[in-house]
Design a protein around this motif. Structure first.
Motif, PDB file in Angstrom:
ATOM      1  N   LEU A 259       0.946  -1.391  -0.079  1.00 56.50           N
ATOM      2  CA  LEU A 259       0.063  -0.135   0.067  1.00 56.50           C
ATOM      3  C   LEU A 259       1.026   1.280   0.044  1.00 56.50           C
ATOM      4  O   LEU A 259       1.892   1.357   0.620  1.00 56.50           O
ATOM      5  CB  LEU A 259      -0.691   0.103   1.139  1.00 56.50           C
ATOM      6  CG  LEU A 259      -1.874  -1.184   1.529  1.00 56.50           C
ATOM      7  CD1 LEU A 259      -2.643  -0.867   2.726  1.00 56.50           C
ATOM      8  CD2 LEU A 259      -2.588  -1.352   0.235  1.00 56.50           C
TER       9      LEU A 259
ATOM     10  N   CYS B 150       0.426   4.113   1.480  1.00 57.16           N
ATOM     11  CA  CYS B 150       0.929   4.710   3.012  1.00 57.16           C
ATOM     12  C   CYS B 150       2.062   3.959   3.612  1.00 57.16           C
ATOM     13  O   CYS B 150       2.797   4.741   4.302  1.00 57.16           O
ATOM     14  CB  CYS B 150      -0.430   4.736   3.557  1.00 57.16           C
ATOM     15  SG  CYS B 150      -1.171   3.007   3.839  1.00 57.16           S
TER      16      CYS B 150
ATOM     17  N   LEU C 209      -0.843   6.886   7.865  1.00 54.32           N
ATOM     18  CA  LEU C 209      -1.683   5.516   8.002  1.00 54.32           C
ATOM     19  C   LEU C 209      -3.138   5.951   8.178  1.00 54.32           C
ATOM     20  O   LEU C 209      -4.063   5.353   7.593  1.00 54.32           O
ATOM     21  CB  LEU C 209      -0.986   4.592   8.732  1.00 54.32           C
ATOM     22  CG  LEU C 209       0.401   3.840   8.720  1.00 54.32           C
ATOM     23  CD1 LEU C 209       0.723   3.047   9.791  1.00 54.32           C
ATOM     24  CD2 LEU C 209       0.553   3.729   7.234  1.00 54.32           C
TER      25      LEU C 209
ATOM     26  N   ASN D 171      -5.042   7.565   5.422  1.00 52.80           N
ATOM     27  CA  ASN D 171      -5.172   7.006   4.158  1.00 52.80           C
ATOM     28  C   ASN D 171      -6.433   6.326   3.836  1.00 52.80           C
ATOM     29  O   ASN D 171      -7.018   5.518   4.449  1.00 52.80           O
ATOM     30  CB  ASN D 171      -3.991   6.005   4.119  1.00 52.80           C
ATOM     31  CG  ASN D 171      -3.876   5.353   2.665  1.00 52.80           C
ATOM     32  OD1 ASN D 171      -4.444   4.080   2.432  1.00 52.80           O
ATOM     33  ND2 ASN D 171      -3.295   5.953   1.683  1.00 52.80           N
TER      34      ASN D 171
ATOM     35  N   LEU E 114      -6.618   2.409   3.317  1.00 55.60           N
ATOM     36  CA  LEU E 114      -6.461   1.706   4.629  1.00 55.60           C
ATOM     37  C   LEU E 114      -7.527   1.834   5.314  1.00 55.60           C
ATOM     38  O   LEU E 114      -8.388   0.857   6.085  1.00 55.60           O
ATOM     39  CB  LEU E 114      -5.204   2.325   5.344  1.00 55.60           C
ATOM     40  CG  LEU E 114      -4.791   1.305   6.641  1.00 55.60           C
ATOM     41  CD1 LEU E 114      -4.340  -0.322   6.340  1.00 55.60           C
ATOM     42  CD2 LEU E 114      -3.655   2.025   7.549  1.00 55.60           C
TER      43      LEU E 114
ATOM     44  N   ILE F 221      -4.942   1.651  14.730  1.00 57.86           N
ATOM     45  CA  ILE F 221      -3.850   1.509  14.342  1.00 57.86           C
ATOM     46  C   ILE F 221      -2.779   1.504  15.260  1.00 57.86           C
ATOM     47  O   ILE F 221      -2.654   2.678  15.892  1.00 57.86           O
ATOM     48  CB  ILE F 221      -3.461   2.271  12.818  1.00 57.86           C
ATOM     49  CG1 ILE F 221      -4.424   1.980  11.742  1.00 57.86           C
ATOM     50  CG2 ILE F 221      -1.906   1.791  12.516  1.00 57.86           C
ATOM     51  CD1 ILE F 221      -4.435   0.684  11.314  1.00 57.86           C
TER      52      ILE F 221
ATOM     53  N   LEU G 146      -2.173  -7.237   3.979  1.00 52.83           N
ATOM     54  CA  LEU G 146      -2.951  -6.340   3.568  1.00 52.83           C
ATOM     55  C   LEU G 146      -2.706  -6.449   1.990  1.00 52.83           C
ATOM     56  O   LEU G 146      -1.723  -6.496   1.354  1.00 52.83           O
ATOM     57  CB  LEU G 146      -2.102  -4.892   4.092  1.00 52.83           C
ATOM     58  CG  LEU G 146      -2.686  -4.711   5.383  1.00 52.83           C
ATOM     59  CD1 LEU G 146      -1.993  -3.343   5.939  1.00 52.83           C
ATOM     60  CD2 LEU G 146      -4.308  -4.487   5.843  1.00 52.83           C
TER      61      LEU G 146
END
Length: 204
Positions: free
Chosen positions: A11, A13, A45, A48, A51, A166, A201
């Motif tokens: 990803l 991010c 993160l 984003n 996410l 997170i 992910l």
């Protein structure tokens, strides 16, 4: 799951976040200053879009012992920091606990929860009642990053809706004991931190 948790998730991010984190470890900083800077990086993160969309589908996860488990997205092979997620159900509450020797930056990506911090007045043995004095009470919601230094007692209380956080940690937890206290009786006990469940992910 057989995945390489050292591989940077694909990803954008994470491709920004991990090199920026590694740069902090290459800089001569105190732990306090380093983790202040980690908190400034965490919005890479948290904000984003991709996410956030993935987080909407993450399931509430229990470990084999019934406690909360962490999703493990990344563990840095150079510096040991990890990126986790934690999904909590409505009304969930943790015991009062610390993170042993580790530093933590904690940001809610959706939902909100109340965090209470404590000062331990005197060390006691497991099974004994501890005196804990409340020294902070605040709400963690999207846009706010909470930095938790080592050995700081605290507890988290979720409201009426699911929360997803997170978490960036200085090391992977779950393999060593952390101090804990029953949030009602204040009885002290030791237990491993959250079980780590590797999670791959993928791009949407």
């Amino acid at each position: 799951m057989g995945m390489d948790i050292h591989g940077i998730p694909p990803l954008a991010c994470f491709e920004r976040f991990v090199p920026a984190m590694r740069a902090l470890w290459k800089t001569d900083l105190t732990d306090e200053e380093r983790w202040k800077r980690v908190s400034a990086l965490l919005p890479i993160l948290l904000e984003n879009r991709e996410l956030r969309e993935l987080a909407a589908a993450w399931a509430f996860t229990r470990a084999t012992d019934g406690k909360h488990a962490n999703l493990l997205f990344y563990e840095d092979p150079l510096h040991g920091f990890v990126v986790n997620a934690l999904v909590k159900a409505p009304g969930a509450a943790t015991p009062v606990h610390d993170h042993a020797h580790t530093w933590t930056a904690y940001g809610v990506i959706c939902g909100s929860e109340r965090v209470v911090r404590y000062r331990l007045e005197k060390e006691v043995s497991p099974g004994e009642v501890a005196e804990l004095t409340e020294v902070g009470d605040y709400v963690v919601e999207p846009g706010f990053v909470d930095v938790v230094p080592p050995r700081l007692p605290h507890a988290e209380y979720v409201g009426d809706s699911r929360t997803v956080a997170i978490i960036v940690r200085s090391a992977r937890v779950g393999g060593f004991e952390q101090r804990m206290w029953n949030h009602k009786t204040r009885v002290h006990f030791l237990a491993p931190g959250p079980q780590q469940q590797p999670c791959q992910l993928e791009k949407i």
